[in-house]
Design a protein around this motif. Structure first.
Motif, PDB file in Angstrom:
ATOM      1  N   THR A  19       1.731  21.931 -16.792  1.00 28.01           N
ATOM      2  CA  THR A  19       2.571  22.032 -17.986  1.00 28.01           C
ATOM      3  C   THR A  19       2.499  20.758 -18.818  1.00 28.01           C
ATOM      4  O   THR A  19       2.297  20.810 -20.039  1.00 28.01           O
ATOM      5  N   THR A  20       2.656  19.600 -18.160  1.00 34.15           N
ATOM      6  CA  THR A  20       2.621  18.346 -18.920  1.00 34.15           C
ATOM      7  C   THR A  20       1.203  18.033 -19.382  1.00 34.15           C
ATOM      8  O   THR A  20       1.019  17.383 -20.415  1.00 34.15           O
ATOM      9  N   LEU A  21       0.185  18.527 -18.660  1.00 32.97           N
ATOM     10  CA  LEU A  21      -1.197  18.371 -19.121  1.00 32.97           C
ATOM     11  C   LEU A  21      -1.399  19.142 -20.424  1.00 32.97           C
ATOM     12  O   LEU A  21      -1.970  18.618 -21.390  1.00 32.97           O
ATOM     13  N   MET A  22      -0.922  20.368 -20.468  1.00 36.24           N
ATOM     14  CA  MET A  22      -1.065  21.175 -21.682  1.00 36.24           C
ATOM     15  C   MET A  22      -0.295  20.541 -22.843  1.00 36.24           C
ATOM     16  O   MET A  22      -0.756  20.563 -23.993  1.00 36.24           O
ATOM     17  N   LEU A  23       0.866  19.950 -22.546  1.00 35.42           N
ATOM     18  CA  LEU A  23       1.622  19.259 -23.593  1.00 35.42           C
ATOM     19  C   LEU A  23       0.845  18.057 -24.123  1.00 35.42           C
ATOM     20  O   LEU A  23       0.885  17.768 -25.322  1.00 35.42           O
TER      21      LEU A  23
ATOM     22  N   ASN B 146      -3.497  11.650 -24.019  1.00 32.58           N
ATOM     23  CA  ASN B 146      -2.939  10.681 -23.077  1.00 32.58           C
ATOM     24  C   ASN B 146      -2.608  11.362 -21.751  1.00 32.58           C
ATOM     25  O   ASN B 146      -1.653  12.130 -21.660  1.00 32.58           O
ATOM     26  N   LEU B 147      -3.412  11.059 -20.732  1.00 31.92           N
ATOM     27  CA  LEU B 147      -3.221  11.674 -19.420  1.00 31.92           C
ATOM     28  C   LEU B 147      -2.298  10.845 -18.528  1.00 31.92           C
ATOM     29  O   LEU B 147      -2.026  11.219 -17.399  1.00 31.92           O
ATOM     30  N   GLY B 148      -1.819   9.711 -19.042  1.00 34.54           N
ATOM     31  CA  GLY B 148      -1.047   8.778 -18.217  1.00 34.54           C
ATOM     32  C   GLY B 148       0.241   9.340 -17.647  1.00 34.54           C
ATOM     33  O   GLY B 148       0.635   8.997 -16.538  1.00 34.54           O
ATOM     34  N   ALA B 149       0.912  10.208 -18.396  1.00 34.95           N
ATOM     35  CA  ALA B 149       2.208  10.718 -17.946  1.00 34.95           C
ATOM     36  C   ALA B 149       2.117  12.138 -17.379  1.00 34.95           C
ATOM     37  O   ALA B 149       3.136  12.749 -17.071  1.00 34.95           O
ATOM     38  N   VAL B 150       0.909  12.657 -17.226  1.00 32.53           N
ATOM     39  CA  VAL B 150       0.754  14.037 -16.755  1.00 32.53           C
ATOM     40  C   VAL B 150       1.177  14.146 -15.286  1.00 32.53           C
ATOM     41  O   VAL B 150       0.730  13.378 -14.440  1.00 32.53           O
TER      42      VAL B 150
ATOM     43  N   ARG C 239      -7.527  11.524 -12.600  1.00 35.29           N
ATOM     44  CA  ARG C 239      -8.466  12.174 -11.675  1.00 35.29           C
ATOM     45  C   ARG C 239      -8.076  11.882 -10.222  1.00 35.29           C
ATOM     46  O   ARG C 239      -8.143  12.760  -9.365  1.00 35.29           O
ATOM     47  N   ARG C 240      -7.676  10.635  -9.955  1.00 33.69           N
ATOM     48  CA  ARG C 240      -7.268  10.272  -8.588  1.00 33.69           C
ATOM     49  C   ARG C 240      -5.942  10.915  -8.203  1.00 33.69           C
ATOM     50  O   ARG C 240      -5.764  11.370  -7.073  1.00 33.69           O
ATOM     51  N   ARG C 241      -4.986  10.940  -9.143  1.00 31.38           N
ATOM     52  CA  ARG C 241      -3.646  11.479  -8.840  1.00 31.38           C
ATOM     53  C   ARG C 241      -3.649  13.000  -8.715  1.00 31.38           C
ATOM     54  O   ARG C 241      -2.883  13.557  -7.945  1.00 31.38           O
ATOM     55  N   HIS C 242      -4.476  13.669  -9.498  1.00 31.62           N
ATOM     56  CA  HIS C 242      -4.432  15.138  -9.582  1.00 31.62           C
ATOM     57  C   HIS C 242      -5.841  15.730  -9.487  1.00 31.62           C
ATOM     58  O   HIS C 242      -6.340  16.307 -10.453  1.00 31.62           O
ATOM     59  N   PRO C 243      -6.481  15.602  -8.323  1.00 32.57           N
ATOM     60  CA  PRO C 243      -7.887  16.043  -8.229  1.00 32.57           C
ATOM     61  C   PRO C 243      -8.096  17.525  -8.547  1.00 32.57           C
ATOM     62  O   PRO C 243      -9.072  17.889  -9.194  1.00 32.57           O
ATOM     63  N   HIS C 244      -7.173  18.386  -8.126  1.00 33.11           N
ATOM     64  CA  HIS C 244      -7.364  19.829  -8.364  1.00 33.11           C
ATOM     65  C   HIS C 244      -7.161  20.166  -9.833  1.00 33.11           C
ATOM     66  O   HIS C 244      -7.940  20.913 -10.426  1.00 33.11           O
ATOM     67  N   LEU C 245      -6.122  19.597 -10.418  1.00 26.98           N
ATOM     68  CA  LEU C 245      -5.861  19.811 -11.842  1.00 26.98           C
ATOM     69  C   LEU C 245      -7.021  19.249 -12.669  1.00 26.98           C
ATOM     70  O   LEU C 245      -7.474  19.858 -13.633  1.00 26.98           O
ATOM     71  N   ASN C 246      -7.522  18.090 -12.260  1.00 29.80           N
ATOM     72  CA  ASN C 246      -8.648  17.490 -12.971  1.00 29.80           C
ATOM     73  C   ASN C 246      -9.894  18.364 -12.880  1.00 29.80           C
ATOM     74  O   ASN C 246     -10.627  18.511 -13.856  1.00 29.80           O
TER      75      ASN C 246
END
Length: 132
Positions: free
Chosen positions: A42-46, A34-38, A90-97
């Motif tokens: 850190t929260t991506l890894m969680l 679930n990527l909705g709350a990333v 992807r839109r909110r976090h382009p670099h992380l994505n």
């Protein structure tokens, strides 16, 4: 009609309608990420820790994620990652994505080399889902 599990995984694909039901018919294990709350790495890894049911010893970095996704002892031979809310992420976090997609695609390519399958399925919330 061809569907996603009839062919080898190819990049990040749109999730089919009812992916779990389709996966069950093809002996594919599905793990929901679930990527909705990333908000950050850190929260991506969680999200992966929770979605993959990893132990708290998971290193929570890109190398550790790659290792988990390619380790034959830690994952089924036919695995689909359901990336929930992927387009918004992807839109909110382009670099992380970009970092995430590189790791996922590398793991997918490595899986293919060892005769394993890693499907990467982008799923959007039902309100946005377009049925083809």
């Amino acid at each position: 009609m061809m569907q996603v599990f009839d062919t080898a995984p190819q990049g990040i694909q749109n999730a089919p309608h009812e992916p779990r039901i389709l996966a069950a018919g093809h002996q594919v294990s599905v793990r929901e990420i679930n990527l909705g709350a990333v908000q950050d790495k850190t929260t991506l890894m969680l999200a992966f820790l929770n979605g993959l049911g990893l132990r708290s010893t998971f290193g929570q970095n890109w190398d550790a994620l790659y290792d988990v996704l390619t380790d034959p002892d830690q994952r089924p031979a036919r695995l689909a990652l359901l990336l929930c809310d992927h387009a918004h992420f992807r839109r909110r976090h382009p670099h992380l994505n970009a970092d995430l997609e590189r790791v996922l695609l590398d793991a997918q390519a490595e899986s293919a080399r060892t005769d394993r399958h890693l499907w990467l399925l982008s799923e959007e919330p039902d309100s946005d889902t377009r049925h083809w």
